[in-house]
Enzyme design. Structure first.
Site, PDB file in Angstrom:
ATOM      1  N   GLY A  49       0.571  -1.448  -0.181  1.00 22.18           N
ATOM      2  CA  GLY A  49      -0.002   0.086   0.087  1.00 22.18           C
ATOM      3  C   GLY A  49       0.810   1.160  -0.121  1.00 22.18           C
ATOM      4  N   GLU A 104       3.740   4.125   6.092  1.00 23.91           N
ATOM      5  CA  GLU A 104       2.347   3.182   5.973  1.00 23.91           C
ATOM      6  C   GLU A 104       1.404   4.066   5.133  1.00 23.91           C
ATOM      7  OE1 GLU A 104       0.771   0.783   5.743  1.00 23.91           O
ATOM      8  OE2 GLU A 104       0.876  -0.390   7.546  1.00 23.91           O
ATOM      9  N   ASP A 105       0.662   3.263   4.378  1.00 28.90           N
ATOM     10  CA  ASP A 105      -0.361   4.066   3.702  1.00 28.90           C
ATOM     11  C   ASP A 105      -1.468   4.601   4.561  1.00 28.90           C
ATOM     12  OD1 ASP A 105      -1.260   1.655   4.277  1.00 28.90           O
ATOM     13  OD2 ASP A 105      -2.057   1.068   2.369  1.00 28.90           O
ATOM     14  N   ASP A 108      -5.581   2.362  10.415  1.00 31.32           N
ATOM     15  CA  ASP A 108      -7.106   2.063  10.342  1.00 31.32           C
ATOM     16  C   ASP A 108      -7.398   1.741  11.891  1.00 31.32           C
ATOM     17  OD1 ASP A 108      -9.788   1.791   9.817  1.00 31.32           O
ATOM     18  OD2 ASP A 108      -9.571  -0.112   9.111  1.00 31.32           O
ATOM     19  N   LYS A 136      -7.428   6.963  10.014  1.00 26.23           N
ATOM     20  CA  LYS A 136      -8.971   7.168  10.593  1.00 26.23           C
ATOM     21  C   LYS A 136      -8.916   6.900  12.128  1.00 26.23           C
ATOM     22  CE  LYS A 136     -10.339   4.304   6.503  1.00 26.23           C
ATOM     23  NZ  LYS A 136     -10.697   3.036   6.361  1.00 26.23           N
ATOM     24  N   PHE A 157     -14.041   3.720   3.215  1.00 30.57           N
ATOM     25  CA  PHE A 157     -13.241   3.026   2.529  1.00 30.57           C
ATOM     26  C   PHE A 157     -12.537   3.811   1.401  1.00 30.57           C
ATOM     27  CE2 PHE A 157     -10.781  -0.295   0.465  1.00 30.57           C
ATOM     28  CZ  PHE A 157     -10.334  -1.118   1.621  1.00 30.57           C
ATOM     29  N   ARG A 170      -5.127   0.825  -7.143  1.00 27.53           N
ATOM     30  CA  ARG A 170      -3.900   1.027  -6.569  1.00 27.53           C
ATOM     31  C   ARG A 170      -3.120   2.082  -7.495  1.00 27.53           C
ATOM     32  NH1 ARG A 170      -2.103  -2.258  -2.010  1.00 27.53           N
ATOM     33  NH2 ARG A 170      -2.364  -4.178  -2.398  1.00 27.53           N
TER      34      ARG A 170
HETATM   35  P1  IMP Z   1      -5.400  -1.447  10.381  1.00 31.30           P
HETATM   36  O1  IMP Z   1      -4.514  -2.913  10.757  1.00 31.30           O
HETATM   37  O2  IMP Z   1      -6.748  -2.036  10.453  1.00 31.30           O
HETATM   38  O3  IMP Z   1      -4.948  -0.494  10.809  1.00 31.30           O
HETATM   39  O4  IMP Z   1      -5.225  -1.598   8.736  1.00 31.30           O
HETATM   40  C1  IMP Z   1      -4.105  -1.327   8.092  1.00 31.30           C
HETATM   41  C2  IMP Z   1      -4.304  -1.774   6.605  1.00 31.30           C
HETATM   42  O5  IMP Z   1      -5.659  -1.857   6.106  1.00 31.30           O
HETATM   43  C3  IMP Z   1      -3.736  -0.706   5.842  1.00 31.30           C
HETATM   44  O6  IMP Z   1      -2.201  -0.873   5.494  1.00 31.30           O
HETATM   45  C4  IMP Z   1      -4.585  -1.179   4.377  1.00 31.30           C
HETATM   46  O7  IMP Z   1      -4.022  -2.020   3.806  1.00 31.30           O
HETATM   47  C5  IMP Z   1      -5.881  -1.521   5.033  1.00 31.30           C
HETATM   48  N1  IMP Z   1      -6.728  -0.429   5.026  1.00 31.30           N
HETATM   49  C6  IMP Z   1      -7.344   0.182   6.035  1.00 31.30           C
HETATM   50  N2  IMP Z   1      -8.281   1.096   5.702  1.00 31.30           N
HETATM   51  C7  IMP Z   1      -8.045   1.124   4.254  1.00 31.30           C
HETATM   52  C8  IMP Z   1      -8.790   1.936   3.372  1.00 31.30           C
HETATM   53  O8  IMP Z   1      -9.672   2.929   3.528  1.00 31.30           O
HETATM   54  N3  IMP Z   1      -8.546   1.765   2.065  1.00 31.30           N
HETATM   55  C9  IMP Z   1      -7.421   0.932   1.706  1.00 31.30           C
HETATM   56  N4  IMP Z   1      -7.109   0.086   2.547  1.00 31.30           N
HETATM   57  C10 IMP Z   1      -7.245   0.156   3.842  1.00 31.30           C
HETATM   58 MG    MG Z   2      -4.480  -3.286   1.672  1.00 31.84          MG
END
Ligand code: IMP
Ligand code: MG
Length: 184
Positions: A49, A104-105, A108, A136, A157, A170
């Site tokens: 990402g 990181e991208d 969440d 977020k 999302f 992407r």
């Molecule tokens: P977390 O572990 O829940 O913080 O999720 C992180 C990962 O989930 C990111 O590195 C993304 O790959 C994916 N992700 C979370 N939210 C989004 C979104 O809105 N769009 C695309 N990928 C997301």
């Molecule tokens: Mg992803």
């Protein structure tokens, strides 16, 4: 943009244009260049990402920096992370002596980064911080904090500029909100 029609029909709204993203990335590059002056900066891009963000960010950093890559995937299909993280490709560089910035991208729930930070911390870097393009905060389930953030975003999302849904979108140059019916 017309050539993108097949992907564009799944986008509800543009959240950040290419220009707006460039401004955010430039600002973060300046902050990191200032904070890591005289340090031993290592940027770690979390694939896939963050690949587009990393490519732009590293060129907006004006001090010497090394880069490395790590590929992770978190189990859990669709739009939610399970918290069980799989390392698909590990770093090539031992972290001792480096001031690490994990790129990181999007942050969440924070489960992916929580796991990664524990793992990388255990390898004894000088220091370690998180840089994320998007955050977020409403969705956070762990205590992970980012030192560098492009922008906070609402609970939607998003795709584009490296971010995917099911490995798609992407390569969109902007960031858009995915229509809920695409993943419903
Ligand atoms: P977390 O572990 O829940 O913080 O999720 C992180 C990962 O989930 C990111 O590195 C993304 O790959 C994916 N992700 C979370 N939210 C989004 C979104 O809105 N769009 C695309 N990928 C997301
Ligand atoms: Mg992803």
């Amino acid at each position: 943009m017309l050539e993108n029609r097949e992907m564009l029909q799944d986008i509800e709204d543009v959240l950040f244009t290419e220009r707006q993203i460039a401004v955010m990335v430039e600002r973060i590059g300046k902050e990191i260049s200032r904070d890591y002056q005289g340090k031993n900066l290592l940027l770690i891009s979390v694939l896939k990402g963050s690949v587009v963000f990393m490519a732009d960010l590293m060129r907006s950093i004006t001090i010497p920096a090394r880069i490395d890559f790590m590929a992770v995937s978190s189990y859990g299909s669709g739009v939610k992370t399970s918290g069980v993280v799989k390392i698909n490709m590990d770093l090539k560089i031992p972290l001792e002596g480096y001031d690490v910035v994990v790129v990181e991208d999007i942050l969440d729930s924070g489960k992916t980064l929580h796991y990664l930070m524990e793992l990388l911390q255990g390898r004894g870097p000088n220091s370690i911080r998180v840089c994320t393009l998007f955050d977020k905060p409403e969705r956070r389930e762990t205590d992970v904090q980012a030192s560098y953030v492009g922008s906070q975003i609402p609970d939607a999302f998003i795709v584009g500029y490296g971010l995917d849904y099911a490995e798609k979108y992407r390569n969109l140059p902007f960031v858009g909100i995915l229509k809920p019916e695409v993943y419903a």
